[in-house]
Motif scaffolding. Structure first.
Motif, PDB file in Angstrom:
ATOM      1  N   THR A 159       0.842  -1.196   0.000  1.00  0.00           N
ATOM      2  CA  THR A 159       0.000   0.000   0.000  1.00  0.00           C
ATOM      3  C   THR A 159       0.876   1.245   0.000  1.00  0.00           C
ATOM      4  N   THR A 194      -2.366  -1.321  -3.571  1.00  0.00           N
ATOM      5  CA  THR A 194      -3.382  -0.380  -3.104  1.00  0.00           C
ATOM      6  C   THR A 194      -2.789   1.028  -3.065  1.00  0.00           C
ATOM      7  N   ASP A 217      -4.421  -3.332   3.964  1.00  0.00           N
ATOM      8  CA  ASP A 217      -3.931  -4.688   4.213  1.00  0.00           C
ATOM      9  C   ASP A 217      -2.606  -4.579   4.971  1.00  0.00           C
ATOM     10  N   SER A 272      -0.958  -6.809   6.377  1.00  0.00           N
ATOM     11  CA  SER A 272      -0.063  -7.960   6.221  1.00  0.00           C
ATOM     12  C   SER A 272       1.012  -7.673   5.177  1.00  0.00           C
ATOM     13  N   LYS A 273       0.800  -6.616   4.379  1.00  0.00           N
ATOM     14  CA  LYS A 273       1.770  -6.216   3.366  1.00  0.00           C
ATOM     15  C   LYS A 273       2.409  -4.886   3.774  1.00  0.00           C
TER      16      LYS A 273
END
Length: 406
Positions: free
Chosen positions: A79, A106, A236, A238-239
């Motif tokens: 992101t 994103t 997110d 997790s990223k």
């Protein structure tokens, strides 16, 4: 200086000290500059948001370079988050960001307004929220997802806010809305969309016209932190989250070495006191003129010239015996200082040690001292004998590898 002058100076110093104390103790004015810088503690800085983001994500990467340059040199996934009063990408930069987003990433951009090219690309249009009858500049925002129980959050430090008045409902998802508050009892009646989400290729784009949601002032006014947390729920974690620091109104670095002095009250007033001291010095000491100190040249060392003059007098007066005597005594002194040998007794052992220490052969050493003995036994010598003596001594000394100048 008279007694009256000293009184005036004392009163001036006390007045300056009183001014310094007053300035240091008075409360600092609040800085309402819309910085959005991640290291600023001022109301419209984003230090609190940055710290909270780092708590929920182990991979928050600040980026202080333009996104066009960073994406060109780095292959990243995750992101990319932008927020500022205004975030305006260049044409090539926007195309690269959209291409990167379409690859499954994103893009989050929070700005009061957006450039026309981005709006046209996403089939959007914007206008300001009508501020008539909203003299106190109070606005109310909320997230439309039922999970957040449609709570309303107030913001009172914006002259105006913007909303999307045209969206493509077939591919655009509404995340948040905004409206003005005419009275404390009013609620949102005409919901105006200010946060949207669109799919772009394999990725997503989130546009938010309320960047103040990331500022210290908004987050620290409870329960507004829940609104900002709701915005973060769309990321997110997790990223990796790449946090832009390039498009910020606040300075990202100190441009002047005086910043540290003037930004710290103690150092600032220490600096001012030094300047005041310099001014006092100029006033009271500047008129005193010191007489120029003449340059006194040091006396020349005439020892060598004097020695040469005396030697020439001896030589021209044919006093060769005296010169030879001085030459021999000087040579013996040289042996005592340089070779550390006692010259009171000249025997075979002395000549052997002298030859070894002076790097000369025993034959040359015996030859030299044999000649010295003959010169000492003669009452008179000629200039040829004197020159021969000098040549033997200088040749003997030239073999000494540890010699010093004499």
């Amino acid at each position: 200086m008279g007694k009256r002058g000293k009184i005036y100076i004392t009163l001036a110093i006390l007045g300056i000290l009183a001014l310094v104390v007053f300035e240091m103790t008075k409360p600092k004015d609040i800085n309402w500059f819309p910085s959005y810088a991640t290291h600023h503690k001022i109301p419209f800085g984003s230090l609190v948001f940055t710290e909270q983001l780092q708590r929920i994500s182990d991979s928050v990467i600040p980026i202080d370079r333009p996104p066009f340059e960073y994406l060109r040199k780095n292959n990243i996934k995750g992101t990319y988050l932008f927020f500022n009063n205004n975030v305006n990408f260049g044409k090539a930069e926007l195309e690269r960001l959209l291409k990167w987003t379409s690859e499954g990433n994103t893009l989050v951009v929070s700005s009061l307004t957006f450039e026309e090219k981005l709006l046209d690309t996403l089939n959007l249009a914007m206008e300001s929220v009508n501020i008539f009858d909203n003299f106190e500049n109070k606005f109310e925002v909320k997230l439309v997802n039922p999970v957040f129980e449609t709570k309303k959050y107030k913001f009172d430090k914006a002259s105006t806010l913007f909303h999307f008045n045209k969206i493509d409902s077939s591919k655009t998802r509404v995340i948040g809305v905004v409206d003005k508050i005419r009275k404390e009892t009013d609620t949102i009646k005409n919901e105006r969309v200010n946060i949207i989400k669109q799919t772009w290729g394999n990725g997503e784009i989130i546009l938010n016209s309320f960047p103040q949601a990331y500022t210290n002032y908004f987050i620290l006014n409870a329960p507004n932190q829940e609104y900002t947390a709701g915005l973060l729920s769309y990321l997110d974690i997790s990223k990796p989250i790449y946090l832009d620091q390039h498009y910020k109104s606040g300075k990202k670095f100190y441009t002047s070495p005086m910043y540290l002095f003037l930004n710290n009250p103690n150092l600032k007033w220490a600096y001012y006191l030094v300047l005041i001291g310099v001014i006092f010095y100029i006033i009271f000491e500047g008129k005193r003129k010191q007489r120029a100190i003449p340059i006194v040249k040091p006396l020349n060392n005439q020892t060598v010239d004097f020695t040469r003059t005396i030697a020439n007098m001896y030589y021209e007066s044919s006093k060769h015996s005296e010169i030879a005597h001085h030459k021999i005594q000087h040579f013996l002194e040289y042996i005592r200082k340089q070779m550390y040998l006692d010259t009171s007794t000249v025997d075979a052992n002395f000549l052997k040690n002298l030859a070894a220490r002076s790097n000369n052969s025993i034959e040359d050493t015996e030859k030299l001292f044999g000649y010295i003995k003959r010169i000492q036994e003669q009452h008179t010598i000629n200039n040829i004998q004197l020159e021969r003596l000098n040549s033997l001594i200088e040749n003997f000394k030239s073999h000494n590898q540890w010699k010093t100048k004499n």
